[in-house]
Write an enzyme that holds these catalytic residues in place. Structure first.
Site, PDB file in Angstrom:
ATOM      1  N   PRO A  49       0.388  22.268 -11.370  1.00 17.19           N
ATOM      2  CA  PRO A  49      -0.956  22.387 -10.822  1.00 17.19           C
ATOM      3  C   PRO A  49      -1.143  21.301  -9.778  1.00 17.19           C
ATOM      4  O   PRO A  49      -0.801  20.149  -9.992  1.00 17.19           O
ATOM      5  CB  PRO A  49      -1.856  22.152 -12.031  1.00 17.19           C
ATOM      6  CG  PRO A  49      -1.009  21.471 -13.054  1.00 17.19           C
ATOM      7  CD  PRO A  49       0.415  21.833 -12.754  1.00 17.19           C
ATOM      8  N   ASP A  99      -0.561  -2.921   6.118  1.00 17.40           N
ATOM      9  CA  ASP A  99      -0.350  -3.897   7.198  1.00 17.40           C
ATOM     10  C   ASP A  99      -1.395  -5.004   7.295  1.00 17.40           C
ATOM     11  O   ASP A  99      -1.344  -5.801   8.230  1.00 17.40           O
ATOM     12  CB  ASP A  99      -0.254  -3.209   8.579  1.00 17.40           C
ATOM     13  CG  ASP A  99       1.097  -2.534   8.755  1.00 17.40           C
ATOM     14  OD1 ASP A  99       2.053  -2.996   8.105  1.00 17.40           O
ATOM     15  OD2 ASP A  99       1.182  -1.568   9.513  1.00 17.40           O
TER      16      ASP A  99
END
Lengths: 262, 262
Positions: A49, A99
Site C-alpha cells: 500500500p 546543506d
C-alpha cells in the site's frame, strides 16, 4: 591545535528513530526526488500500500506541518528553508535542512543495512567522504551473514519468551543469561543455521536442560530431515530487501511538496 | 519461516540527534543514575559548567515536560511510564521508555566513539548481546586512528573553506572534488600526520596548484621543524575525552526527576 577538537566539545546522540505510523514531510527535492520515488511507488503499488503522497505545489505555510512528526527541507532557497525550520522549531517538530547544518535538529550519516542489523557512521560534519571510507572499512569486516544471524537470534528469543513468559524476576534473568551464552559461544555462521526446527531442538535440549550445547555437537546429531528444511528456509532469505525509506520500509507516510513552485 | 523477518517489514531511521541547547528530562533511574551522575557532576564542576539538575521529587504532571525536547523514563512502574509517554505524544515530545519498546519514539544502540567519529549499531530489538558482538567486530576492524584522521580532515576542510570561501557553484564543486581526492588517495595514518603546518603546506602545494600530492612525496620533503611540531601536537590528542551524555559532551541540559517518590 588551532581549535578545540570535537572530542573535547561533544558530539551527537545517535538514535534509532521509529517511523512507524508517523508522518514525514519533505519540502522540495524537486526533480531528483520525483524521478527516484514516483517510479518506485508505481512499481510497488501492486504489492505494497502506497505510503507516499506527492504534491506538485507550493509550500503554503504553518498549516502544512501541523500533523507532521518530522520535516525535511531540500530547497535551493536557504531563506525559505530557514523560515520552514523556524515554523518547525515553534511547533516542536524535528527538522533537517539539507546543506544548512546549523538549522538541523538531526543529521544523517553513512548507513549499512543487513536485515535487522543497521549501522550508522557519523563524522559529525567533518566530511562525508570520511564517513563513506569508514563504511567501506566496516563492510569489509562483516561477513554478510550477520543480519541473518541476528534475525534467527530474534526468533529464538521470541520463542523462548513464548515458552517461558513473564517480565523480569529470576526467570527473566535466567532467560537473559541463557541467550547471552548462546550468542557468546556460537559463531555467526552457526546462528544462521538456526532454522525453525533447530530452534525448537535448541530450546528442548538446551534451555529445558539449563545448558548451551556446542554448535558442533548440536548440528552433528541434527537429523537429515531438518537439514533439508534448513536449506529450504534459506530460500526465504533470498527474497530481496524491498523496504526503503520511501517505500515504507520504515512504515512512515512521506509527503512530498514539489520543488518547482516553492 | 514462522514470522515475516524485519528485512521485509522495515527498520529504524538512524539519525544523529543534536542536543546542543536542548532540554532532556529523565524521569526515574533512581539510585543507579544518582550514583553515576551526581559524583561525575561534582568532579567536573571546576572545569565544566554543570548541565545537570537533579530533583529528588515526584513527577508532577504535564507541566514538567512543557519545555523539554526529549523525555526518557526509567521507572519500574510501567503504567506510570505509559502515562508520561502519552503526555509526551500529545505534546509532540520525543520519548523513550526503558524496557517498553512499544512506547518508544526512538531506541538506543551499541555505540562506538572516537573523537568526531560516532558509530551506532542497532539490531532493531533482536537482542542487545548481538549488538555488543557487532560492536566488538567493528572495533577490531578499526585501527584507533580514524577519529584523529577525521578530526584533521575537518580542520583541513575548514581552512580550505576559509581560503576559498563561498557556497556551491564551480568553486564549491572544485573544493569538494579536491577534498574527496585527498581522502581517497591518503591512508588514515597519513591523514593523522596533518598537523597545522602540514595543512598549510598541503593547501599551498596541493589546492593552489590544483593537485593532490602523494603522502610519500609530501612528507619526505616536509621539514624537520614541522616534524617536531607534529610530535608536540599529538600531546593535545592525549587529553582524555571527558564529554559524556551526562556531562554535557552533548551540550544538553539534563534534568533528573528522582525515582524514589515517583
Amino acid at each position: 591545535m588551532s581549535k578545540p577538537t570535537l572530542s573535547q566539545t561533544g558530539g551527537s546522540l545517535l538514535i534509532a528513530w521509529q517511523l512507524k505510523d508517523k508522518n514525514v514531510l519533505i519540502v522540495g527535492g524537486g526533480e531528483l526526488l520525483s524521478k527516484a520515488y514516483i517510479p518506485a511507488q508505481k512499481s510497488s503499488s501492486t504489492s505494497t500500500p502506497s505510503r507516499i503522497t506527492y504534491y506538485d505545489r507550493r509550500f503554503s505555510g504553518p498549516a502544512e506541518i501541523h500533523k507532521m512528526d518530522m520535516v525535511l527541507t531540500a530547497l535551493d532557497d536557504a531563506n525559505r528553508s530557514r523560515e520552514i525550520c523556524e515554523m518547525c522549531r515553534k511547533a516542536r517538530i524535528a527538522v533537517n535542512a539539507a546543506d544548512i547544518p546549523d538549522l538541523c535538529d538531526f543529521y544523517f550519516g553513512a548507513q549499512i543495512r543487513d536485515g535487522p542489523l543497521q549501522i550508522m557512521i557519523s563524522t559529525n560534519g567533518n566530511g562525508p567522504r570520511m564517513a563513506a571510507l569508514m563504511k567501506k572499512k566496516i563492510q569489509a569486516a562483516l561477513s554478510g551473514s550477520e543480519g541473518e544471524a541476528i534475525d534467527r537470534v530474534g526468533v529464538l528469543r521470541a520463542q523462548l519468551k513464548e515458552r517461558s513468559p513473564g517480565v523480569g524476576g529470576p526467570l527473566g534473568r535466567r532467560r537473559m543469561k541463557w541467550m547471552s551464552e548462546v550468542c557468546n559461544t556460537w559463531e555467526i555462521d552457526d546462528l544462521t543455521k538456526l532454522d525453525d526446527a533447530a530452534i525448537t531442538k535448541l530450546l528442548d535440549e538446551g534451555w529445558e536442560k539449563n545448558t548451551v550445547p556446542s554448535p558442533q555437537n548440536f548440528f552433528s546429531n541434527h537429523s537429515r530431515a531438518s537439514k533439508i528444511s534448513l536449506q529450504l528456509s534459506h530460500v526465504g532469505d533470498l527474497i530481496p530487501f524491498i523496504g526503503t525509506f520511501a517505500l515504507g520500509g520504515l512504515c512512515a507516510t512521506l509527503l512530498f511538496l514539489g520543488h518547482r513552485h516553492v
